[in-house]
Design a protein around this motif. Structure first.
Motif, short mmCIF file in Angstrom:
data_model
loop_
_atom_site.label_atom_id
_atom_site.label_comp_id
_atom_site.label_asym_id
_atom_site.label_seq_id
_atom_site.Cartn_x
_atom_site.Cartn_y
_atom_site.Cartn_z
N GLY A 175 0.72 -0.92 -0.34
CA GLY A 175 0.26 -0.47 -0.04
C GLY A 175 0.63 1.13 0.02
O GLY A 175 0.57 2.20 -0.79
N LEU A 176 1.81 1.57 0.86
CA LEU A 176 3.03 2.68 0.93
C LEU A 176 3.73 2.34 -0.83
O LEU A 176 3.31 3.90 -1.09
CB LEU A 176 4.03 2.65 1.94
N MET A 177 3.57 1.70 -1.06
CA MET A 177 4.80 1.68 -2.61
C MET A 177 3.45 1.60 -3.26
O MET A 177 3.93 3.50 -4.78
CB MET A 177 4.87 0.52 -3.34
N ASN A 178 1.95 1.39 -3.21
CA ASN A 178 1.26 1.46 -4.59
C ASN A 178 0.60 3.61 -4.42
O ASN A 178 0.61 4.18 -5.44
CB ASN A 178 -0.16 1.38 -4.14
N THR A 179 1.40 4.14 -3.15
CA THR A 179 0.58 5.98 -2.98
C THR A 179 1.99 6.07 -3.92
O THR A 179 2.34 7.26 -4.56
CB THR A 179 -0.01 6.01 -2.22
#
Ligand code: NAI
Length: 303
Positions: A175-179
């Motif tokens: 999730g952190l990567m996706n943003t």
């Protein structure tokens, strides 16, 4: 084959005193990269600490003619993250690459998963990635260059008995990567995530011994080194890797179905009747951001 070099580049590798992180630090340094070798030198469950893990890897890099600086901070604290980045700036002037690799395990089935076990694992993996990456990202933006790697796990991506804390933390990194891939794009900060399978002290009691011997951490290294390089132009990808198998894995959206017209009430029975269409993944696609999901609702939204 064009050679991948890191001359003039500076990398931080967290948890680089052992296992996978050590192999990344050694290979990057061999290719001309200046490396901050971070490791607090604790036990597999995160307890204890010793400078010797990071120091040994720094010594090995220097003995081979490379440049490296040790750091012994805990990735899971704001001060620790800032100090890891400061170690890079003080010794080498900047940060180009962050490989978030530090990790611990505290396995138990869910009902036995006590608060302390949950918090410790979330802290090192998820909070640790935040604490280290954020100050590094500030410098990367200024320099218009950055390569960030997060380390997820098959346990998070697909599930693994007895690892609810670890799975949640590891999927949090996706999730952190996706943003961050969206926010970093215009600054040439590229963010990718790997799910390794490799022999280390974290996996020695979960893998059959005959597999353990073969799953050398060095098989993960080339993927991480490529993703850290200028040659890599991709961002937002998740990769499986183990014993020479490299594959991309992704979160997909099924085509689904639209029930109703956006106005009429929809009943639970209609969900039941459409269950086959709702769960069908035969026409599944990837998306780049949450905005893409609106395309699926457009037939009703645009009415
Ligand atoms: P490892 O235990 O050999 O290495 C992890 C290193 O991180 C250790 O040297 C440890 O001292 C350090 N560390 C732990 N907590 C830290 C903290 N708070 N601050 C700084 N350093 C800390 O384990 P391995 O297998 O090399 O793991 C590396 C990463 O890969 C971890 O994030 C792990 O969860 C992940 N991973 C490994 C898999 C495998 O098959 N080995 C599978 C999936 C993910």
């Amino acid at each position: 084959m064009a050679e991948i070099k890191f001359d003039g580049r500076v990398a931080i590798v967290t948890g680089a005193g052992a296992g996978l992180g050590k192999t990344y630090a050694l290979d990057l340094a061999k290719r001309g990269c200046k490396v901050v070798v971070n490791d607090l030198g604790g036990a597999r469950d995160g307890t204890g600490g010793s400078k010797s893990a990071a120091d040994a890897v720094v010594d090995e890099i220097k003995a081979a003619g490379g440049e490296a600086a040790p750091n012994y901070d805990n990735v899971a604290t704001i001060d620790g993250g800032e100090n890891i980045v400061k170690t890079a700036v003080d010794n080498f002037g900047k940060v180009d690459i962050v490989i978030n690799n530090a990790g611990i395990l505290r396995d138990k089935s869910f009902l036995k998963m006590e608060e302390g076990m949950w918090d410790a694992v979330m802290a090192v993996h998820l909070r640790g990635a935040y604490c280290v990456t954020r100050p590094a990202y500030a410098l990367m933006r200024e320099n218009n260059f950055g390569r960030i790697i997060f380390t997820t796990s098959g346990a998070g991506l697909y599930g693994n008995f007895g690892q609810s804390n670890y799975s949640a933390a590891k999927m949090g990194l996706v999730g952190l990567m996706n943003t961050l891939k969206l926010e970093g794009a215009k600054y040439n900060v590229l963010v990718n995530t790997i799910a390794p399978v490799a022999a280390s002290r974290l996996t020695e009691d979960v893998m059959p011994p005959e597999f353990f011997e073969k799953l050398k951490p060095e098989f993960i290294t080339p993927l991480v080194v490529y993703l850290s390089s200028e040659e890599n132009k991709d961002s937002g990808y998740v990769f499986n890797a183990g014993i020479g198998w490299y594959s991309r894995t992704a979160i997909m959206i099924g085509e689904g179905t639209i029930i109703g017209d956006g106005k009429k009430e929809i009943k639970a029975e209609e969900i039941m009747d459409n269950w086959g269409k709702i769960t069908d993944m035969s026409k599944a696609k990837e998306t780049q951001s949450v905005q893409d999901t609106f395309a699926y609702m457009m037939p009703v939204l645009s009415k």
